[in-house]
Design a protein around this motif. Structure first.
Motif, mmCIF file in Angstrom:
data_model
loop_
_atom_site.group_PDB
_atom_site.id
_atom_site.type_symbol
_atom_site.label_atom_id
_atom_site.label_comp_id
_atom_site.label_asym_id
_atom_site.label_seq_id
_atom_site.Cartn_x
_atom_site.Cartn_y
_atom_site.Cartn_z
ATOM 1 N N VAL A 60 -10.696 -17.392 2.051
ATOM 2 C CA VAL A 60 -9.756 -16.349 1.643
ATOM 3 C C VAL A 60 -10.146 -15.095 2.421
ATOM 4 C CG1 VAL A 60 -8.739 -15.059 -0.262
ATOM 5 C CG2 VAL A 60 -9.598 -17.378 -0.650
ATOM 6 N N HIS A 61 -9.305 -14.707 3.357
ATOM 7 C CA HIS A 61 -9.649 -13.627 4.287
ATOM 8 C C HIS A 61 -9.084 -12.300 3.779
ATOM 9 C CE1 HIS A 61 -10.738 -11.535 7.807
ATOM 10 N NE2 HIS A 61 -9.669 -11.759 8.546
ATOM 11 N N CYS A 62 -9.954 -11.536 3.092
ATOM 12 C CA CYS A 62 -9.572 -10.225 2.550
ATOM 13 C C CYS A 62 -10.159 -9.070 3.344
ATOM 14 C CB CYS A 62 -10.032 -10.093 1.087
ATOM 15 S SG CYS A 62 -9.310 -11.278 -0.049
ATOM 16 N N ALA A 63 -11.125 -9.345 4.213
ATOM 17 C CA ALA A 63 -11.784 -8.276 4.961
ATOM 18 C C ALA A 63 -10.793 -7.589 5.886
ATOM 19 C CB ALA A 63 -12.946 -8.839 5.771
ATOM 20 N N THR A 64 -10.869 -6.260 5.947
ATOM 21 C CA THR A 64 -9.965 -5.502 6.805
ATOM 22 C C THR A 64 -10.561 -4.141 7.098
ATOM 23 O OG1 THR A 64 -7.672 -4.726 7.043
ATOM 24 C CG2 THR A 64 -8.679 -4.480 4.872
ATOM 25 N N THR A 65 -10.097 -3.528 8.169
ATOM 26 C CA THR A 65 -10.505 -2.177 8.513
ATOM 27 C C THR A 65 -9.324 -1.467 9.162
ATOM 28 O OG1 THR A 65 -11.939 -0.824 9.927
ATOM 29 C CG2 THR A 65 -11.480 -3.055 10.665
ATOM 30 N N PRO A 66 -9.103 -0.198 8.850
ATOM 31 C CA PRO A 66 -8.001 0.532 9.487
ATOM 32 C C PRO A 66 -8.302 0.951 10.919
ATOM 33 C CG PRO A 66 -9.208 1.974 8.003
ATOM 34 C CD PRO A 66 -9.784 0.599 7.818
ATOM 35 N N ARG A 67 -9.471 0.562 11.445
ATOM 36 C CA ARG A 67 -9.865 1.007 12.780
ATOM 37 C C ARG A 67 -9.335 0.121 13.900
ATOM 38 N NH1 ARG A 67 -16.228 1.704 11.711
ATOM 39 N NH2 ARG A 67 -15.835 -0.416 10.961
ATOM 40 N N GLY A 68 -8.569 -0.917 13.537
ATOM 41 C CA GLY A 68 -7.948 -1.734 14.572
ATOM 42 C C GLY A 68 -8.766 -2.911 15.044
ATOM 43 N N ILE A 94 0.494 -7.501 4.583
ATOM 44 C CA ILE A 94 1.225 -6.384 3.982
ATOM 45 C C ILE A 94 2.714 -6.571 4.206
ATOM 46 C CG2 ILE A 94 1.510 -3.875 3.929
ATOM 47 C CD1 ILE A 94 -1.250 -3.634 5.210
ATOM 48 N N VAL A 95 3.494 -6.319 3.178
ATOM 49 C CA VAL A 95 4.947 -6.348 3.307
ATOM 50 C C VAL A 95 5.378 -5.333 4.376
ATOM 51 C CG1 VAL A 95 7.131 -5.807 2.145
ATOM 52 C CG2 VAL A 95 5.371 -7.122 0.943
ATOM 53 N N GLY A 96 6.197 -5.780 5.304
ATOM 54 C CA GLY A 96 6.742 -4.875 6.312
ATOM 55 C C GLY A 96 5.989 -4.818 7.621
ATOM 56 N N VAL A 97 4.977 -5.677 7.804
ATOM 57 C CA VAL A 97 4.228 -5.604 9.063
ATOM 58 C C VAL A 97 5.099 -5.942 10.268
ATOM 59 C CG1 VAL A 97 1.970 -6.013 8.033
ATOM 60 C CG2 VAL A 97 3.372 -7.971 8.743
ATOM 61 N N ASP A 98 6.200 -6.654 10.027
ATOM 62 C CA ASP A 98 7.123 -6.982 11.116
ATOM 63 C C ASP A 98 8.339 -6.065 11.155
ATOM 64 O OD1 ASP A 98 8.093 -7.889 8.712
ATOM 65 O OD2 ASP A 98 8.807 -9.818 9.483
ATOM 66 N N GLY A 103 0.572 1.377 13.491
ATOM 67 C CA GLY A 103 -0.538 0.734 14.182
ATOM 68 C C GLY A 103 -1.275 -0.310 13.367
ATOM 69 N N TYR A 104 -1.659 0.025 12.148
ATOM 70 C CA TYR A 104 -2.386 -0.896 11.291
ATOM 71 C C TYR A 104 -1.539 -2.126 10.968
ATOM 72 C CZ TYR A 104 -5.085 -2.471 7.208
ATOM 73 O OH TYR A 104 -5.816 -3.216 6.305
ATOM 74 N N TYR A 105 -0.234 -1.905 10.775
ATOM 75 C CA TYR A 105 0.668 -3.019 10.482
ATOM 76 C C TYR A 105 0.786 -3.954 11.686
ATOM 77 C CZ TYR A 105 2.421 -0.939 6.117
ATOM 78 O OH TYR A 105 2.534 -0.455 4.852
ATOM 79 N N LYS A 106 0.825 -3.392 12.871
ATOM 80 C CA LYS A 106 0.907 -4.211 14.077
ATOM 81 C C LYS A 106 -0.297 -5.149 14.174
ATOM 82 C CE LYS A 106 3.512 -0.902 16.934
ATOM 83 N NZ LYS A 106 3.440 -0.029 18.142
ATOM 84 N N ASN A 209 8.549 18.163 0.276
ATOM 85 C CA ASN A 209 8.921 17.022 1.117
ATOM 86 C C ASN A 209 9.279 17.523 2.514
ATOM 87 O OD1 ASN A 209 9.091 14.601 -0.813
ATOM 88 N ND2 ASN A 209 10.213 16.186 -1.912
ATOM 89 N N VAL A 210 8.629 16.961 3.513
ATOM 90 C CA VAL A 210 8.804 17.421 4.890
ATOM 91 C C VAL A 210 9.241 16.246 5.777
ATOM 92 C CG1 VAL A 210 7.655 18.413 6.899
ATOM 93 C CG2 VAL A 210 7.056 19.214 4.594
ATOM 94 N N PRO A 211 10.337 16.378 6.518
ATOM 95 C CA PRO A 211 10.732 15.317 7.459
ATOM 96 C C PRO A 211 9.690 15.178 8.564
ATOM 97 C CG PRO A 211 12.533 16.857 7.044
ATOM 98 C CD PRO A 211 11.292 17.488 6.488
ATOM 99 N N LEU A 212 9.397 13.948 8.933
ATOM 100 C CA LEU A 212 8.457 13.685 10.017
ATOM 101 C C LEU A 212 9.216 13.082 11.191
ATOM 102 C CD1 LEU A 212 5.501 12.248 7.900
ATOM 103 C CD2 LEU A 212 5.883 14.612 8.637
ATOM 104 N N TRP A 213 8.509 12.495 12.132
ATOM 105 C CA TRP A 213 9.158 11.954 13.312
ATOM 106 C C TRP A 213 8.440 10.668 13.718
ATOM 107 C CZ3 TRP A 213 6.299 16.319 12.835
ATOM 108 C CH2 TRP A 213 5.040 16.311 13.450
ATOM 109 N N GLY A 214 9.035 9.952 14.613
ATOM 110 C CA GLY A 214 8.417 8.746 15.145
ATOM 111 C C GLY A 214 8.984 7.470 14.554
ATOM 112 N N ALA A 215 8.762 6.363 15.275
ATOM 113 C CA ALA A 215 9.309 5.077 14.871
ATOM 114 C C ALA A 215 8.722 4.576 13.560
ATOM 115 C CB ALA A 215 9.069 4.049 15.981
ATOM 116 N N ALA A 216 7.426 4.811 13.348
ATOM 117 C CA ALA A 216 6.799 4.348 12.107
ATOM 118 C C ALA A 216 7.412 5.050 10.903
ATOM 119 C CB ALA A 216 5.298 4.581 12.158
ATOM 120 N N TYR A 217 7.605 6.363 11.011
ATOM 121 C CA TYR A 217 8.224 7.112 9.908
ATOM 122 C C TYR A 217 9.638 6.611 9.637
ATOM 123 C CZ TYR A 217 10.534 10.992 7.498
ATOM 124 O OH TYR A 217 11.265 11.747 6.615
ATOM 125 N N ARG A 218 10.389 6.338 10.691
ATOM 126 C CA ARG A 218 11.739 5.824 10.508
ATOM 127 C C ARG A 218 11.708 4.468 9.800
ATOM 128 N NH1 ARG A 218 12.346 7.964 15.768
ATOM 129 N NH2 ARG A 218 12.135 5.893 16.718
#
Length: 247
Positions: A60-68, A94-98, A103-106, A209-218
């Motif tokens: 069961v592979h639960c190990a993860t790191t946000p460092r890529g 994670i739901v939505g990785v595709d 970056g982390y989702y990719k 609430n502040v609008p952001l930018w970029g593909a990930a935010y969209r």
């Protein structure tokens, strides 16, 4: 019963998975970077990893790191699992990785693809964000007088204990490929979740609430990380706050 290795077995999710598997009578090995006798850095692999995997039926592979580094860790784990003849490798994603080009989702998606092409029996469960991750986020944002949130973004947090139950169930079964996603019971705006946290913790903080930018935010704004059709979780964010947060 089977011999099961849980990577990241001392983490928020892995610890609970380990408890449930042991309660069900399985022999469970816990792998983490600092826990003996299976102290292994998956990013490096080596004979310590081979020893941890030897004789294991399921991982069961639960190990993860946000460092890529997750993809290299998966490459090493898959190689060791192949050598040891492991029958089943189960991965929490994670739901939505595709759907969300974050970056982390990719990296999580890349690991999914590595598993699918590994030649091993595999299962992937995607879940939405855990309640405690949102709390960590809001605690950091609330350190200043104005809490700034991404405008138009919602979330669907799920109780980590429920995800652990599902992983334990899947680990006891046969490889199933990608199974149905697991999401929390409610889709909530970030603002409503933040205000619930502020109320439960007794903090006073303006919310903007502040609008952001970029593909990930969209992608997040479009709800690519949500699964309203899979709202199978029971525990709400307020349920979590009531038991975990002190004023």
């Amino acid at each position: 019963m089977t011999t099961i290795l849980v990577t990241g077995g001392t983490g928020t999710l892995g610890r609970l998975v380990t408890e449930r598997l042991r309660a069900d009578g399985h022999e469970v090995r816990v792998l983490s970077r600092h826990t003996q006798p299976y102290a292994v850095d998956l990013r490096e692999g080596g004979p310590e990893l081979d020893a941890a995997v030897a004789g294991v039926d399921t991982i069961v592979h639960c190990a993860t790191t946000p460092r890529g580094d997750d993809e290299q860790a998966a490459v090493n784990l898959i190689a060791a699992a192949r050598q040891a003849g492991v029958a089943h490798l189960l991965y929490i994603s994670i739901v939505g990785v595709d759907q969300v080009p974050f970056g982390y989702y990719k990296t999580k998606l890349a690991v999914e693809k590595r598993l699918a092409g590994s030649g091993l029996g595999w299962t992937v469960l995607r879940a939405t964000q855990f309640h405690d991750l949102l709390v960590q986020l809001f605690q950091g944002l609330a350190k200043v007088p104005v809490m700034v949130l991404p405008a138009g973004v919602s979330d669907q947090p799920v109780e980590v204990a429920e995800v652990a139950d599902r992983l334990a169930e899947l680990a006891a079964g046969a490889p199933a490929g990608r199974v149905d996603d697991m999401a929390g019971p409610e889709v909530r705006t970030f603002e409503s979740l933040a205000r619930a946290f502020l109320k439960a913790s007794g903090r006073r903080c303006a919310v903007v609430n502040v609008p952001l930018w970029g593909a990930a935010y969209r992608g997040f704004r479009a709800g690519g990380h949500l699964a309203p059709e899979r709202a199978v979780g029971k525990g709400t964010f307020e349920d979590y706050l009531a038991t975990r947060i002190r004023r």
